[in-house]
Design an enzyme around this catalytic site. Structure first.
Site, PDB file in Angstrom:
ATOM      1  N   LEU A   1      60.285  36.613  26.599  1.00  0.00           N
ATOM      2  CA  LEU A   1      59.891  35.373  25.935  1.00  0.00           C
ATOM      3  C   LEU A   1      58.593  35.581  25.164  1.00  0.00           C
ATOM      4  O   LEU A   1      57.566  35.933  25.746  1.00  0.00           O
ATOM      5  CB  LEU A   1      59.741  34.244  26.966  1.00  0.00           C
TER       6      LEU A   1
ATOM      7  N   GLU B   1      53.091  30.437  25.925  1.00  0.00           N
ATOM      8  CA  GLU B   1      53.223  30.819  24.526  1.00  0.00           C
ATOM      9  C   GLU B   1      54.156  29.849  23.791  1.00  0.00           C
ATOM     10  O   GLU B   1      53.892  29.461  22.654  1.00  0.00           O
ATOM     11  CB  GLU B   1      53.741  32.264  24.435  1.00  0.00           C
TER      12      GLU B   1
ATOM     13  N   GLU C   1      53.839  41.715  34.514  1.00  0.00           N
ATOM     14  CA  GLU C   1      52.775  41.451  33.550  1.00  0.00           C
ATOM     15  C   GLU C   1      51.781  42.611  33.605  1.00  0.00           C
ATOM     16  O   GLU C   1      51.343  43.008  34.675  1.00  0.00           O
ATOM     17  CB  GLU C   1      52.109  40.105  33.879  1.00  0.00           C
ATOM     18  N   ILE C   2      51.427  43.110  32.441  1.00  0.00           N
ATOM     19  CA  ILE C   2      50.583  44.303  32.386  1.00  0.00           C
ATOM     20  C   ILE C   2      49.099  43.973  32.539  1.00  0.00           C
ATOM     21  O   ILE C   2      48.328  44.795  33.021  1.00  0.00           O
ATOM     22  CB  ILE C   2      50.858  45.082  31.075  1.00  0.00           C
TER      23      ILE C   2
ATOM     24  N   THR D   1      57.039  28.164  28.790  1.00  0.00           N
ATOM     25  CA  THR D   1      55.959  29.149  28.862  1.00  0.00           C
ATOM     26  C   THR D   1      54.744  28.721  28.048  1.00  0.00           C
ATOM     27  O   THR D   1      54.830  27.891  27.146  1.00  0.00           O
ATOM     28  CB  THR D   1      56.406  30.554  28.372  1.00  0.00           C
TER      29      THR D   1
ATOM     30  N   ASP E   1      54.916  40.432  22.560  1.00  0.00           N
ATOM     31  CA  ASP E   1      53.933  40.815  21.546  1.00  0.00           C
ATOM     32  C   ASP E   1      54.658  41.413  20.348  1.00  0.00           C
ATOM     33  O   ASP E   1      55.509  42.282  20.494  1.00  0.00           O
ATOM     34  CB  ASP E   1      52.953  41.838  22.132  1.00  0.00           C
TER      35      ASP E   1
HETATM   36  N1  SAM Z   1      56.210  35.403  28.121  1.00  0.00           N
HETATM   37  C1  SAM Z   1      54.911  34.741  28.153  1.00  0.00           C
HETATM   38  C2  SAM Z   1      54.975  33.427  27.432  1.00  0.00           C
HETATM   39  O1  SAM Z   1      55.992  33.155  26.792  1.00  0.00           O
HETATM   40  O2  SAM Z   1      54.004  32.668  27.514  1.00  0.00           O
HETATM   41  C3  SAM Z   1      53.803  35.631  27.577  1.00  0.00           C
HETATM   42  C4  SAM Z   1      53.911  35.958  26.117  1.00  0.00           C
HETATM   43  S1  SAM Z   1      52.553  36.998  25.559  1.00  0.00           S
HETATM   44  C5  SAM Z   1      52.585  36.863  23.829  1.00  0.00           C
HETATM   45  C6  SAM Z   1      53.173  38.632  25.866  1.00  0.00           C
HETATM   46  C7  SAM Z   1      52.832  39.104  27.280  1.00  0.00           C
HETATM   47  O3  SAM Z   1      53.425  40.374  27.534  1.00  0.00           O
HETATM   48  C8  SAM Z   1      51.333  39.293  27.484  1.00  0.00           C
HETATM   49  O4  SAM Z   1      50.932  38.579  28.636  1.00  0.00           O
HETATM   50  C9  SAM Z   1      51.185  40.791  27.673  1.00  0.00           C
HETATM   51  O5  SAM Z   1      50.102  41.138  28.510  1.00  0.00           O
HETATM   52  C10 SAM Z   1      52.524  41.167  28.261  1.00  0.00           C
HETATM   53  N2  SAM Z   1      52.909  42.572  28.063  1.00  0.00           N
HETATM   54  C11 SAM Z   1      52.810  43.284  26.909  1.00  0.00           C
HETATM   55  N3  SAM Z   1      53.281  44.525  27.093  1.00  0.00           N
HETATM   56  C12 SAM Z   1      53.703  44.599  28.390  1.00  0.00           C
HETATM   57  C13 SAM Z   1      54.281  45.642  29.178  1.00  0.00           C
HETATM   58  N4  SAM Z   1      54.508  46.852  28.653  1.00  0.00           N
HETATM   59  N5  SAM Z   1      54.585  45.377  30.456  1.00  0.00           N
HETATM   60  C14 SAM Z   1      54.345  44.147  30.989  1.00  0.00           C
HETATM   61  N6  SAM Z   1      53.799  43.135  30.297  1.00  0.00           N
HETATM   62  C15 SAM Z   1      53.477  43.355  29.010  1.00  0.00           C
END
Ligand code: SAM
Length: 219
Positions: free
Chosen positions: A111, A194, A56-57, A192, A114
């Site tokens: 999952l 989301e 997670e970033i 999840t 973005d």
């Molecule tokens: N998978 C989770 C869910 O289904 O609830 C989170 C979905 S959320 C829309 C997308 C997640 O990806 C965010 O928490 C975002 O910070 C993370 N993210 C985006 N780009 C990333 C990257 N390059 N490396 C790691 N995490 C990333």
């Protein structure tokens, strides 16, 4: 920025005992962009002998997941000891190969990633030809890529890139369930944060899964 972070220079430089104290070793499942960790927490008791790592970033979100796992590990009546799940704060688009060795993964999850709607932002998407080569490298033959999204355009995008990539072949939901992956699919759909949000909004979910194929005389 990424420069302020300490990344391992290679997977064998990672001290897995910090992540999995009772059974140290490299993870077999990777949840890319794991957000608040719902998938890891759902899968931990189902596959107690499978180590799983979330990436997670966002700093605060990854810290939250770390705290959540630490708390679950000391909860006496929890359904699992949660020793097999952990998280790293990392930019998966840059540093995935630093954590996962060749053919070390049997599952990789994307999952509700973005969507990056604007055309000029498509290169920011987590599925792209360059990145697919990295995912194929980390996945062992027979390993599964799970993708799900509520954004139809992103679904088509991920599917078309995975379809076009020679090391992946599409595998349908029914086939996966026949192969015993039903509990994983159920978690992919509903575990999840989301995924739950999409449900509350009565949104649609598009699933696309792919198998890492075997290749003769691969080096
Ligand atoms: N998978 C989770 C869910 O289904 O609830 C989170 C979905 S959320 C829309 C997308 C997640 O990806 C965010 O928490 C975002 O910070 C993370 N993210 C985006 N780009 C990333 C990257 N390059 N490396 C790691 N995490 C990333």
């Amino acid at each position: 920025s990424d420069h302020s972070l300490d990344y391992p220079h290679a997977p064998d430089a990672v001290d897995w005992a910090i992540h999995y104290p009772t059974d140290p070793g490299p993870p077999e499942f990777a949840d890319v962009g794991c957000g608040f960790g719902g998938l890891l927490i759902a899968l931990a008791p189902l596959f107690p002998d499978t180590r799983m790592l979330g990436m997670e970033i966002r700093v605060q979100v990854s810290q939250y997941v770390q705290d959540r796992i630490a708390a679950l590990r000391v909860t006496p009546d929890a359904p699992s000891h949660y020793q097999n799940i952990s998280i790293v704060r990392a930019n998966a688009m840059k540093f995935l190969p630093n954590y996962f060795a060749k053919h070390s993964l049997s599952a990789i999850f994307f999952l509700f990633p973005d969507p990056h709607f604007k055309q000029r932002k498509h290169k920011a998407r987590i599925i792209s030809p360059t990145l697919l080569a990295e995912y194929a490298y980390a996945l062992r033959p027979g390993g599964i890529v799970y993708t799900i999204t509520d954004v139809q355009d992103l679904h088509e995008w991920m599917k078309s890139h995975l379809d076009a990539f020679p090391l992946f072949e599409s595998i349908g939901e029914e086939q996966l369930r026949a192969e015993g992956k039903g509990p994983i699919l159920d978690a992919v759909y509903t575990s999840t944060e989301e995924g739950k949000k999409v449900e509350r909004n009565n949104g649609q979910k598009w699933l696309a899964c792919f198998k890492r194929i075997e290749v003769a005389r691969e080096t």
